[in-house]
Design a protein around this motif. Structure first.
Motif, mmCIF file in Angstrom:
data_model
loop_
_atom_site.group_PDB
_atom_site.id
_atom_site.type_symbol
_atom_site.label_atom_id
_atom_site.label_comp_id
_atom_site.label_asym_id
_atom_site.label_seq_id
_atom_site.Cartn_x
_atom_site.Cartn_y
_atom_site.Cartn_z
ATOM 1 N N VAL A 1 0.858 -1.172 0.488
ATOM 2 C CA VAL A 1 -0.419 0.271 -0.157
ATOM 3 C C VAL A 1 0.906 1.082 -0.338
ATOM 4 O O VAL A 1 1.421 1.385 0.910
ATOM 5 C CB VAL A 1 -0.696 0.171 0.928
ATOM 6 N N GLY A 2 0.859 1.961 -0.711
ATOM 7 C CA GLY A 2 1.458 3.488 -1.178
ATOM 8 C C GLY A 2 1.179 4.346 -1.465
ATOM 9 O O GLY A 2 0.014 4.796 -1.389
ATOM 10 N N ARG A 3 1.770 5.326 -2.287
ATOM 11 C CA ARG A 3 1.578 7.462 -1.841
ATOM 12 C C ARG A 3 1.612 7.096 -3.253
ATOM 13 O O ARG A 3 0.796 7.072 -4.472
ATOM 14 C CB ARG A 3 2.377 7.415 -1.041
ATOM 15 N N SER A 4 3.113 6.190 -3.692
ATOM 16 C CA SER A 4 3.437 6.950 -4.419
ATOM 17 C C SER A 4 3.423 5.754 -5.570
ATOM 18 O O SER A 4 3.887 4.508 -5.799
ATOM 19 C CB SER A 4 4.692 7.614 -5.146
ATOM 20 N N LEU B 1 4.657 10.607 11.060
ATOM 21 C CA LEU B 1 3.284 11.004 11.544
ATOM 22 C C LEU B 1 2.774 10.823 10.860
ATOM 23 O O LEU B 1 1.292 11.008 11.368
ATOM 24 C CB LEU B 1 3.510 12.774 10.933
ATOM 25 N N LYS B 2 2.545 10.356 9.447
ATOM 26 C CA LYS B 2 1.874 9.290 8.554
ATOM 27 C C LYS B 2 1.347 8.215 9.448
ATOM 28 O O LYS B 2 0.067 7.252 8.690
ATOM 29 C CB LYS B 2 2.374 9.085 7.086
ATOM 30 N N THR B 3 1.722 7.453 10.563
ATOM 31 C CA THR B 3 1.551 6.477 10.858
ATOM 32 C C THR B 3 0.336 6.778 11.305
ATOM 33 O O THR B 3 -0.411 5.016 11.083
ATOM 34 C CB THR B 3 2.862 5.485 11.712
ATOM 35 N N HIS C 1 10.696 -0.842 16.293
ATOM 36 C CA HIS C 1 11.243 0.046 15.839
ATOM 37 C C HIS C 1 13.009 0.270 15.485
ATOM 38 O O HIS C 1 13.953 -0.524 16.390
ATOM 39 C CB HIS C 1 11.798 1.359 16.260
ATOM 40 N N PRO C 2 12.933 -0.945 14.149
ATOM 41 C CA PRO C 2 14.462 -1.416 13.607
ATOM 42 C C PRO C 2 15.487 -1.088 13.451
ATOM 43 O O PRO C 2 15.311 0.197 12.795
ATOM 44 C CB PRO C 2 13.529 -2.129 12.334
ATOM 45 N N VAL C 3 16.374 -0.877 14.344
ATOM 46 C CA VAL C 3 17.448 -0.001 13.966
ATOM 47 C C VAL C 3 18.854 -0.213 13.567
ATOM 48 O O VAL C 3 19.853 -0.271 14.314
ATOM 49 C CB VAL C 3 17.946 0.282 16.246
ATOM 50 N N ALA C 4 18.002 -0.319 12.423
ATOM 51 C CA ALA C 4 18.893 -0.252 10.418
ATOM 52 C C ALA C 4 18.342 0.829 9.741
ATOM 53 O O ALA C 4 17.265 0.678 9.586
ATOM 54 C CB ALA C 4 18.901 -1.384 10.853
ATOM 55 N N GLY C 5 19.294 1.391 8.713
ATOM 56 C CA GLY C 5 18.741 1.464 8.213
ATOM 57 C C GLY C 5 20.046 2.185 6.843
ATOM 58 O O GLY C 5 21.229 2.096 7.460
ATOM 59 N N THR C 6 19.601 2.551 5.213
ATOM 60 C CA THR C 6 20.493 3.570 5.075
ATOM 61 C C THR C 6 20.207 5.073 4.834
ATOM 62 O O THR C 6 19.160 5.582 5.165
ATOM 63 C CB THR C 6 20.934 2.870 3.935
ATOM 64 N N SER D 1 16.478 5.913 -0.277
ATOM 65 C CA SER D 1 15.441 5.853 0.489
ATOM 66 C C SER D 1 14.692 5.316 -0.841
ATOM 67 O O SER D 1 14.652 5.151 -1.389
ATOM 68 C CB SER D 1 14.129 7.079 0.587
ATOM 69 N N GLY D 2 13.225 4.685 -0.172
ATOM 70 C CA GLY D 2 12.074 4.418 -1.709
ATOM 71 C C GLY D 2 12.520 2.844 -1.765
ATOM 72 O O GLY D 2 13.122 1.827 -1.295
ATOM 73 N N ALA D 3 12.013 2.050 -2.447
ATOM 74 C CA ALA D 3 11.871 0.447 -2.486
ATOM 75 C C ALA D 3 12.846 -0.112 -3.624
ATOM 76 O O ALA D 3 13.288 -1.210 -2.599
ATOM 77 C CB ALA D 3 10.583 0.153 -3.516
HETATM 78 P P1 NAD Z 1 11.248 5.635 2.720
HETATM 79 O O1 NAD Z 1 10.470 6.797 2.131
HETATM 80 O O2 NAD Z 1 11.240 4.715 1.842
HETATM 81 O O3 NAD Z 1 9.452 4.630 2.654
HETATM 82 C C1 NAD Z 1 8.748 4.889 2.740
HETATM 83 C C2 NAD Z 1 7.337 4.705 1.894
HETATM 84 O O4 NAD Z 1 6.100 5.036 2.561
HETATM 85 C C3 NAD Z 1 7.817 5.569 0.847
HETATM 86 O O5 NAD Z 1 7.766 4.652 -0.212
HETATM 87 C C4 NAD Z 1 6.397 6.659 0.111
HETATM 88 O O6 NAD Z 1 5.665 7.113 -0.755
HETATM 89 C C5 NAD Z 1 5.569 6.090 0.933
HETATM 90 N N1 NAD Z 1 4.149 6.516 2.308
HETATM 91 C C6 NAD Z 1 4.554 8.121 2.605
HETATM 92 N N2 NAD Z 1 2.819 7.970 2.779
HETATM 93 C C7 NAD Z 1 2.657 7.273 3.133
HETATM 94 C C8 NAD Z 1 0.594 7.492 2.694
HETATM 95 N N3 NAD Z 1 0.822 8.377 3.343
HETATM 96 N N4 NAD Z 1 0.698 6.078 2.377
HETATM 97 C C9 NAD Z 1 0.886 5.006 1.960
HETATM 98 N N5 NAD Z 1 2.455 5.534 2.214
HETATM 99 C C10 NAD Z 1 2.899 6.235 2.556
HETATM 100 O O7 NAD Z 1 11.527 5.618 4.339
HETATM 101 P P2 NAD Z 1 12.036 4.196 5.434
HETATM 102 O O8 NAD Z 1 13.901 4.558 5.681
HETATM 103 O O9 NAD Z 1 12.150 3.229 4.863
HETATM 104 O O10 NAD Z 1 10.888 4.453 6.708
HETATM 105 C C11 NAD Z 1 10.562 4.472 7.690
HETATM 106 C C12 NAD Z 1 9.622 4.400 8.488
HETATM 107 O O11 NAD Z 1 10.550 3.673 8.776
HETATM 108 C C13 NAD Z 1 9.749 5.812 9.395
HETATM 109 O O12 NAD Z 1 8.378 5.770 10.270
HETATM 110 C C14 NAD Z 1 10.913 5.760 9.783
HETATM 111 O O13 NAD Z 1 11.397 6.481 10.845
HETATM 112 C C15 NAD Z 1 11.192 4.548 10.259
HETATM 113 N N6 NAD Z 1 13.013 3.827 9.979
HETATM 114 C C16 NAD Z 1 13.396 4.141 9.510
HETATM 115 C C17 NAD Z 1 15.175 3.984 9.022
HETATM 116 C C18 NAD Z 1 16.228 4.546 8.208
HETATM 117 O O14 NAD Z 1 17.080 4.733 8.378
HETATM 118 N N7 NAD Z 1 15.303 4.582 7.321
HETATM 119 C C19 NAD Z 1 15.459 3.157 9.933
HETATM 120 C C20 NAD Z 1 14.608 2.646 11.243
HETATM 121 C C21 NAD Z 1 13.193 3.009 11.067
#
Ligand code: NAD
Length: 305
Positions: free
Chosen positions: A38-41, A78-80, A125-130, A133-135
């Motif tokens: 489910v997504g926005r884009s 905030l969108k969660t 909260h998975p404490v991992a990331g880069t 962004s995006g799929a």
């Molecule tokens: P991301 O930008 O890669 O992915 C977010 C996705 O949500 C995008 O594909 C966007 O199009 C979609 N989206 C935005 N608003 C939407 C809506 N209203 N309805 C449906 N889809 C919507 O971001 P991410 O890094 O995957 O982060 C996602 C969550 O994970 C955030 O809450 C962030 O705080 C958390 N997080 C991020 C990291 C990190 O390092 N990136 C690590 C741990 C947790």
């Protein structure tokens, strides 16, 4: 050995770096039947399907979550709340809803009461990331060797908590259980504050850049290493600052005091004092390399967000 957990239908709301990576990890471990994105884009959802992250996609939350056994919400913090409000009436009994948000107190407090009878919420909260962004940035190994913090309350269903714990363990994470407020305080200092400082450091250097063209051409490792995370999503990080305001402000105040103290040492030419400060910092930072170093697990550098 087959896993103890399996979900016939999983819905991922927000198929970005985190949502996409947990989907890929679940597929790799055979933890699910179909995955609905489910997504926005639309562009991002098409990418996610082409990359084999999801089987189907929709922009309509109510359609995406229908019949799901597990819903993972991975949109900016905030969108969660809004996404789960839209989903709530369409969740089937027995469904587990979890999230990946970098702030936990407000999310847990607001989402728990939204759950219909027989639907369970577990904050994560998975404490991992880069900084990507995006799929397209998603990869199955993102969580390997990293922590995942779960923030249950007294009302959290024990079985649902155990299932979400197994999910993140299967994805390769070490699971820690913590109070949501404690989480926000710790991450406010260790993750949110460094992001605010990195964005600010880049802007400070850019201002000097207005007076000297090609200033970045002279930047060495120092600038790159300390500002990599300033390439992270501005949408995501502004929302984290909005949601974890008080703990981040506390961190900024502490940082300002330290910066002032260092400024005074430099002004006074107190190199002994400066060396003492730098040594203290180096010794603490070096323990990170020794105690907590994780092998490089993916195509990008890792944040610990
Ligand atoms: P991301 O930008 O890669 O992915 C977010 C996705 O949500 C995008 O594909 C966007 O199009 C979609 N989206 C935005 N608003 C939407 C809506 N209203 N309805 C449906 N889809 C919507 O971001 P991410 O890094 O995957 O982060 C996602 C969550 O994970 C955030 O809450 C962030 O705080 C958390 N997080 C991020 C990291 C990190 O390092 N990136 C690590 C741990 C947790």
């Amino acid at each position: 050995m087959a896993s103890e957990i399996h979900f016939n239908k999983v819905a991922i709301i927000g198929v970005g770096l985190i949502g996409g990576s947990i989907a890929l990890a679940m597929r790799k471990k055979g933890l699910c039947g179909t995955i609905a994105g489910v997504g926005r884009s639309i562009e991002n959802l098409v990418d996610a399907k082409r990359l084999g992250i999801i089987d189907t996609f929709t922009q309509d939350v109510s359609i995406g979550v229908t019949d799901a056994d597990l819903v993972i919400v991975a949109v900016p913090v905030l969108k969660t709340i809004d996404a789960v409000k839209q989903a709530a009436a369409h969740l089937k009994p027995g469904c587990i809803v979890t999230d990946a948000g970098s702030v936990k107190g407000a999310i847990v407090e607001q989402l728990e009461p939204l759950m219909p009878e027989g639907v369970f919420f577990v904050g994560a909260h998975p404490v991992a990331g880069t900084e990507q962004s995006g799929a397209a940035a998603a990869f199955a190994g993102l969580f390997e060797g990293h922590r995942c913090i779960l923030t249950p309350t007294e009302d959290t269903d024990k079985e649902a908590l155990a299932t979400v714990r197994k999910l993140w363990q299967e994805a390769g994470a070490t699971v820690t259980v913590m109070d949501a407020e404690v989480h926000d305080w710790i991450l406010g200092v260790t993750s949110h504050l460094p992001h605010v400082i990195a964005y600010n450091l880049v802007n400070a250097v850019a201002e000097v850049g207005n007076r000297h063209k090609d200033i970045l051409g002279y930047s060495a490792g120092g600038f790159k290493d300390s500002t990599r995370i300033a390439s992270s999503s501005p949408e995501m990080w502004s929302e984290i600052c909005g949601m974890n305001k008080n703990y981040i402000l506390e961190g900024i105040e502490g940082f300002q005091k330290r910066l002032e103290a260092m400024k005074r040492l430099i002004q006074a030419g107190d190199l002994t004092g400066l060396k003492k400060e730098f040594t203290k910092a180096k010794e603490f930072r070096d323990t990170l390399n020794h105690k907590h170093h994780k092998p490089h697990a993916g195509p990008c550098n890792h944040n610990h967000d």
